[in-house]
Design an enzyme around this catalytic site. Sequence first.
Site: not given
Length: 430
Positions: A22-23, A126, A409, A131, A317
């Site tokens: 994803k990243n 978030c 997500r 952030r 993560d």
Amino acid sequence: MDRIRLVGGNELRGEIVISGAKNAALPLMIASLLTDEPLVLQNVPRLADVKQLERILENHGVDIAVHGRRRGEEEGVGQRMTFHAADIVDTTAPYDLVSKMRASFWVIGPLLAREHNARVSLPGGCAIGTRPVDLFLFGLKELGAEIDIDEGYVVVKAPKGGLRGAHIVFPKVSVGATHTIMMAATLAKGTTIIENAAQEPEITNVAECLVAMGAKISGIGTRKLTIEGVDKLHGATVDVIPDRIETGTFAMATAMTGGNVLLKGARAEHLEAALDILGKTGAVITPEADGLRVYRNGNGIQPVDVETDPFPGFPTDLQAQFMALMTMSSGTSQIRETIFENRYMHVAELARFGADITVDGQVATVTGKSQLKGAQVMATDLRASVSLVIAGLAARGETIVNRIYHLDRGFERLEDKLSRCGAEIERLAG
Ligand SMILES: CC(=O)N[C@H]1[C@@H](OP(=O)(O)OP(=O)(O)OC[C@H]2O[C@@H](n3ccc(=O)[nH]c3=O)[C@H](O)[C@@H]2O)O[C@H](CO)[C@@H](O)[C@@H]1O
Ligand SMILES: C=C(OP(=O)(O)O)C(=O)O
């Protein structure tokens, strides 16, 4: 709202194909804004965040096509997609699109570089932290941009003739700011040096994509990137790297449940720190021709202390998943979260399984238990959610994970991948 129901206790056995990251996929998609020629991305994961970014790019005028399966290609492999920003029709990224996903703010770099202006909603905070975007604004200013904050939007304008190369020393390592400034600098006049750049494998994937598009970048994979601006970039075809966070997550799940799983396509060099730590906990991880094999060494789960750090350190993560693993260790371990100030929301939920965790500032102390018990839990953010799933796989009895939209997500076909390895897991709709 969908939920996941699982019954713990089964060992994981079999193969899991690791999806595209994803990243990496998100910034690669954003890189398509830098050229009027098509950018083809292969191995794009089917994720809610990818869909959301498609909406944002389409609003800027990007034509997006998903291509069909090719002869010899296995079912379920990542998507091949074309992103074609022939004409950027709108340089505004509106609040309702950007607020749903932080990475969408990164469009500010390519839009500014190519169109010389952009108006992008602030992404906001978030669940895991505030952030801020100060490092992005600092970097863009150094490239000569004029910056204004207007009604929640960052409004940027390039100087006459476009962005100018600069020597940028980031005071702190930021993945997003590195992606954004690196992309912007590819079309700036002159040379840009980025010091204290992030060196995550996803940055390398994007840098190599930019080079394939005609950018001149050296120092790829190091803390110092040198980018010589060019007038124009062109199309390219680029593979999204395998997801190292998904790899680490399934490796930890296997370490927790026992069993033996081949993580197909996983690349050890993308998560050496995590694999090293996992080895100390008692997992055996061996490279094979087509991936990494994971199983337990038979001596139980050992407690190991961990600190999260930018790459090549242990990734934030994977912190929640590692904490889930440590709840089953034979002793006490300490986890220090140094990247995000509020990334311990899974602690209260892991406690519902009977885990014993206390938090003091950045440090969580986990006292291992031999057996977790299934529970009703609530997903609070992406990686926290998956830590609850893997805790549930190892717990005795039934677990229900609520609010799993977070999982969608960032994890492709999670229930399918796990159930093929013997887990009792299903999605409950509604
Ligand atoms: C889509 C994506 O790739 N997301 C990843 C990316 O997020 P993201 O790029 O948002 O994370 P950053 O590396 O920017 O954040 C690192 C730290 O820097 C701070 N910061 C960042 C920018 C800024 O302008 N000012 C500032 O203070 C952040 O609040 C955080 O404390 O890297 C994180 C750190 O590896 C990962 O957890 C995320 O999964
Ligand atoms: C924090 C994450 O994503 P994002 O930066 O998109 O919020 C993540 O992938 O764990």
